[in-house]
Design a protein around this motif. Structure first.
Motif, PDB file in Angstrom:
ATOM      1  N   GLY A  42      -5.649  -2.294  11.715  1.00 18.60           N
ATOM      2  CA  GLY A  42      -4.633  -3.364  11.090  1.00 18.60           C
ATOM      3  C   GLY A  42      -3.844  -2.585   9.998  1.00 18.60           C
ATOM      4  O   GLY A  42      -2.671  -2.611   9.980  1.00 18.60           O
ATOM      5  N   LEU A  45      -1.120  -0.361  12.087  1.00 19.11           N
ATOM      6  CA  LEU A  45      -0.121  -1.081  12.702  1.00 19.11           C
ATOM      7  C   LEU A  45       0.743  -1.823  11.680  1.00 19.11           C
ATOM      8  O   LEU A  45       1.858  -2.048  11.715  1.00 19.11           O
ATOM      9  N   GLY A  46      -0.062  -2.009  10.367  1.00 21.86           N
ATOM     10  CA  GLY A  46       0.910  -2.626   9.337  1.00 21.86           C
ATOM     11  C   GLY A  46       1.801  -1.386   8.658  1.00 21.86           C
ATOM     12  O   GLY A  46       3.012  -2.005   8.309  1.00 21.86           O
ATOM     13  N   THR A  49       4.561  -1.356  10.933  1.00 22.14           N
ATOM     14  CA  THR A  49       5.438  -2.506  11.008  1.00 22.14           C
ATOM     15  C   THR A  49       6.528  -2.497   9.662  1.00 22.14           C
ATOM     16  O   THR A  49       7.571  -2.736  10.103  1.00 22.14           O
ATOM     17  N   TRP A 114      -3.824  -5.243   8.289  1.00 25.61           N
ATOM     18  CA  TRP A 114      -2.332  -5.132   8.536  1.00 25.61           C
ATOM     19  C   TRP A 114      -1.517  -5.817   7.269  1.00 25.61           C
ATOM     20  O   TRP A 114      -0.498  -5.168   7.083  1.00 25.61           O
ATOM     21  N   THR A 118       1.205  -3.294   5.565  1.00 27.83           N
ATOM     22  CA  THR A 118       2.545  -3.581   5.509  1.00 27.83           C
ATOM     23  C   THR A 118       3.204  -3.751   4.129  1.00 27.83           C
ATOM     24  O   THR A 118       4.240  -3.005   3.879  1.00 27.83           O
TER      25      THR A 118
END
Length: 206
Positions: A42, A45-46, A49, A114, A118
């Motif tokens: 998470g 990928l955060g 992102t 995530w 992010t």
């Protein structure tokens, strides 16, 4: 400059940036080493992102506001610094009560990671300024500005995911040692100190 040449050149520049140890590396290693694999991915990928959002906004010309408006930059800088200090202090205060857990609790799973990745990326104005300063230089003359910018950003995202895969794999080697409560407390405190340090550095930066 042809688009293919631009992609390879940009890949080299952001590749070196990706390999440089920093806040992202610390967060990924800590989360993975504690056995929180879903949360670690998470975070990964955060972070990517956030990178994709910065690149997309830059391609659309929005992040130019960071360099044109001192107020916008300062607001984002202080928000990012406050978030990092808050997150780091939270790690420093941990007591290692869950040291024997194999996986993170449900509320600390993929979505939690995530969100953390992010926010960490988006609240760092230096990432936006980097993209404003660097990305346009690699967009070939005559190429669609937005499409070319997003394509270049995707190169950065792919490299980030590949390097993060290496970090996650390496961190899992440390899991046996981190089963001990004392070792887990050390990991939290070291990472917390690093995160707080990045927050203070961002707050005090000119």
């Amino acid at each position: 400059m042809e688009m293919t040449t631009a992609l390879w050149s940009f890949a080299l520049v952001v590749g070196l940036l990706t390999l440089t140890p920093g806040l992202d590396t610390a967060l990924i290693l800590r989360t993975s080493a504690l056995g929180r694999r879903r949360q670690a991915w998470g975070v990964v990928l955060g972070i990517q992102t956030g990178t994709l959002i910065w690149g997309t906004l830059t391609s659309a010309g929005v992040t130019a506001l960071l360099t044109a408006s001192q107020v916008a930059y300062e607001v984002l800088r202080w928000a990012g610094a406050a978030y990092l200090v808050w997150m780091g202090v939270g790690m420093l205060r941990k007591r290692g009560a869950e040291a024997g857990a194999e996986e993170e609790p449900a509320e600390g799973g993929f979505v939690h990671g995530w969100r953390r990745g992010t926010l960490t990326n988006l609240l760092n104005p230096k990432v936006g300024v980097f993209y404003v300063a660097v990305l346009p230089q690699f967009i070939p003359a005559g190429a669609p500005h937005f499409a070319a910018g997003v394509a270049l950003t995707c190169v950065h995202v792919v490299e980030g995911v590949l390097w993060s895969t290496v970090l996650v794999g390496f961190a899992r080697v440390l899991r046996g040692w981190l089963r001990r409560p004392a070792a887990r407390r050390v990991m939290d405190r070291v990472t917390g100190a690093v995160v707080v340090g990045f927050g203070l550095k961002l707050a005090l930066a000119d």
